[in-house]
Design an enzyme around this catalytic site. Structure first.
Site, PDB file in Angstrom:
ATOM      1  N   ASN A   9       0.871  -1.177   0.000  1.00 25.78           N
ATOM      2  CA  ASN A   9       0.000   0.000   0.000  1.00 25.78           C
ATOM      3  C   ASN A   9       0.907   1.225   0.000  1.00 25.78           C
ATOM      4  O   ASN A   9       1.511   1.545   1.019  1.00 25.78           O
ATOM      5  CB  ASN A   9      -0.897  -0.029   1.247  1.00 25.78           C
ATOM      6  CG  ASN A   9      -1.729   1.239   1.382  1.00 25.78           C
ATOM      7  OD1 ASN A   9      -1.808   2.046   0.462  1.00 25.78           O
ATOM      8  ND2 ASN A   9      -2.355   1.404   2.540  1.00 25.78           N
ATOM      9  N   LYS A  11       0.142   4.278  -0.231  1.00 27.44           N
ATOM     10  CA  LYS A  11      -0.463   5.464   0.416  1.00 27.44           C
ATOM     11  C   LYS A  11      -0.219   6.706  -0.455  1.00 27.44           C
ATOM     12  O   LYS A  11      -0.202   6.586  -1.670  1.00 27.44           O
ATOM     13  CB  LYS A  11       0.061   5.617   1.840  1.00 27.44           C
ATOM     14  CG  LYS A  11      -0.077   4.311   2.643  1.00 27.44           C
ATOM     15  CD  LYS A  11       0.173   4.466   4.107  1.00 27.44           C
ATOM     16  CE  LYS A  11       0.005   3.105   4.791  1.00 27.44           C
ATOM     17  NZ  LYS A  11       0.107   3.182   6.238  1.00 27.44           N
ATOM     18  N   HIS A  96      -9.335   1.344   4.879  1.00 29.95           N
ATOM     19  CA  HIS A  96      -8.067   1.514   5.598  1.00 29.95           C
ATOM     20  C   HIS A  96      -8.294   2.444   6.788  1.00 29.95           C
ATOM     21  O   HIS A  96      -9.063   3.395   6.702  1.00 29.95           O
ATOM     22  CB  HIS A  96      -6.994   2.086   4.659  1.00 29.95           C
ATOM     23  CG  HIS A  96      -5.632   1.997   5.250  1.00 29.95           C
ATOM     24  ND1 HIS A  96      -5.187   2.898   6.187  1.00 29.95           N
ATOM     25  CD2 HIS A  96      -4.649   1.080   5.086  1.00 29.95           C
ATOM     26  CE1 HIS A  96      -3.969   2.541   6.563  1.00 29.95           C
ATOM     27  NE2 HIS A  96      -3.619   1.445   5.912  1.00 29.95           N
ATOM     28  N   GLU A  98      -6.616   4.776   7.930  1.00 30.96           N
ATOM     29  CA  GLU A  98      -6.349   6.197   7.658  1.00 30.96           C
ATOM     30  C   GLU A  98      -7.554   6.854   7.004  1.00 30.96           C
ATOM     31  O   GLU A  98      -7.830   8.035   7.224  1.00 30.96           O
ATOM     32  CB  GLU A  98      -5.083   6.329   6.790  1.00 30.96           C
ATOM     33  CG  GLU A  98      -3.841   6.027   7.614  1.00 30.96           C
ATOM     34  CD  GLU A  98      -2.691   5.397   6.850  1.00 30.96           C
ATOM     35  OE1 GLU A  98      -2.683   5.450   5.607  1.00 30.96           O
ATOM     36  OE2 GLU A  98      -1.797   4.831   7.516  1.00 30.96           O
ATOM     37  N   GLU A 168      -5.230  -4.746  10.492  1.00 33.52           N
ATOM     38  CA  GLU A 168      -4.183  -3.745  10.704  1.00 33.52           C
ATOM     39  C   GLU A 168      -4.421  -3.026  12.030  1.00 33.52           C
ATOM     40  O   GLU A 168      -5.234  -2.105  12.093  1.00 33.52           O
ATOM     41  CB  GLU A 168      -4.193  -2.718   9.572  1.00 33.52           C
ATOM     42  CG  GLU A 168      -3.918  -3.318   8.216  1.00 33.52           C
ATOM     43  CD  GLU A 168      -3.311  -2.295   7.258  1.00 33.52           C
ATOM     44  OE1 GLU A 168      -2.288  -2.633   6.659  1.00 33.52           O
ATOM     45  OE2 GLU A 168      -3.833  -1.184   7.138  1.00 33.52           O
ATOM     46  N   GLY A 174       2.915   2.269  10.785  1.00 32.18           N
ATOM     47  CA  GLY A 174       3.892   3.344  10.635  1.00 32.18           C
ATOM     48  C   GLY A 174       4.598   3.713  11.928  1.00 32.18           C
ATOM     49  O   GLY A 174       5.291   4.728  11.996  1.00 32.18           O
ATOM     50  N   SER A 214       3.728  -2.187  10.293  1.00 29.65           N
ATOM     51  CA  SER A 214       5.184  -2.285  10.470  1.00 29.65           C
ATOM     52  C   SER A 214       5.723  -3.676  10.134  1.00 29.65           C
ATOM     53  O   SER A 214       6.627  -4.182  10.800  1.00 29.65           O
ATOM     54  CB  SER A 214       5.583  -1.872  11.888  1.00 29.65           C
ATOM     55  OG  SER A 214       5.216  -0.519  12.114  1.00 29.65           O
TER      56      SER A 214
END
Ligand code: 13P
Length: 251
Positions: A9, A11, A96, A98, A168, A174, A214
């Protein structure tokens, strides 16, 4: 046997020329990856058209990172599932964290997005996962079950065959903090059980469940060795072809 998948991904990273270079490097290195591991790259919308040409004829599949919850029309700034299909996408990521956190993505919208993506021949990588507060309060099972029930339960077993689930944990994205292999296995097994409650054991056994957060070449092996972890959804490490391919070689 369910599919092993490693999906990158990207992003909101790379310009179009940089993205083309990265895609070329991934395609070039993909010959090292065992043929039973499916490789997917999910790029920004602007990159899809030129990168579709780069991955054509290779083992690398192309994914978007999102799609609209409407078929077409006056929705300025949105990109529809039909548009993604027309540029040669085979997948789209949906839900996702985010997008849930920064762009108000709700489970209701995700039902519509998933419905449209499937209708246009795209397979869906549906993301679920708890944040740190929820994990610390011991609510991670409830949060994941609710996200699965609110979206996945709206679909049929035939449709489920075109959906990959990505777990996730938001606290691991991250941050350099990875869920331990035991933590990840525990919740993957729980997600599979939640899928089985609606679709039956066999359909649940066929569903690929990816770990994201990660994931890197140094920890992928231990994660992928877990019974219910079928691969990874990779963020930062997908921006380097060598690391991405290194992860894909960790089964
Ligand atoms: P990182 O691998 O950078 O933690 O990101 C994970 C992710 O969000 C993939 O979708």
């Amino acid at each position: 046997m369910r599919k092993k998948i490693v999906a990158g991904n990207w992003k909101m990273n790379t310009t179009v020329p940089e993205g083309i270079e990265l895609a070329k490097a991934v395609v070039e290195a993909s010959s090292q990856v065992p043929s039973d591991v499916k490789l997917i790259i999910a790029t920004p919308f602007t990159h899809l058209y030129p990168i579709a040409e780069v991955v054509k004829g290779s083992v690398v599949a192309l994914s978007a990172e999102n799609c609209a919850d409407k078929e077409k029309g006056a929705y300025t700034g949105e990109v529809s599932a039909a548009m993604l299909e027309s540029v040669g996408c085979q997948y789209t990521i949906l839900g996702h964290s985010e997008r849930r956190q920064y762009y108000g993505e709700t489970d209701e919208k995700l039902v519509e997005k998933t419905r449209l993506a499937l209708a246009h021949g795209l397979d869906v990588i549906l993301c679920v996962g708890e944040n740190l507060e929820e994990r610390e309060a011991g609510k991670h099972f409830d949060v994941c079950a609710e996200q699965i029930k609110n979206v996945l339960y709206h679909f049929s077993a035939e449709e489920l065959a075109h959906i990959v689930v990505a777990y996730e944990p938001v606290w691991a994205i991250g941050t350099g903090k990875t869920a331990t292999a035991e933590q990840a296995q525990e919740i993957h097994a729980f997600i599979r059980q939640t899928i089985a409650e609606k679709f039956g054991k066999q359909a649940a056994e066929q569903t690929s469940i990816l770990y994201g957060g990660s994931c890197k070449p140094s920890n992928a092996k231990e994660l992928f060795a877990q019974k219910d972890i079928d691969g990874g959804l990779i963020g930062g490490a997908a921006l380097k072809a060598e690391d991405f391919i290194g992860i894909a070689m960790s089964f």
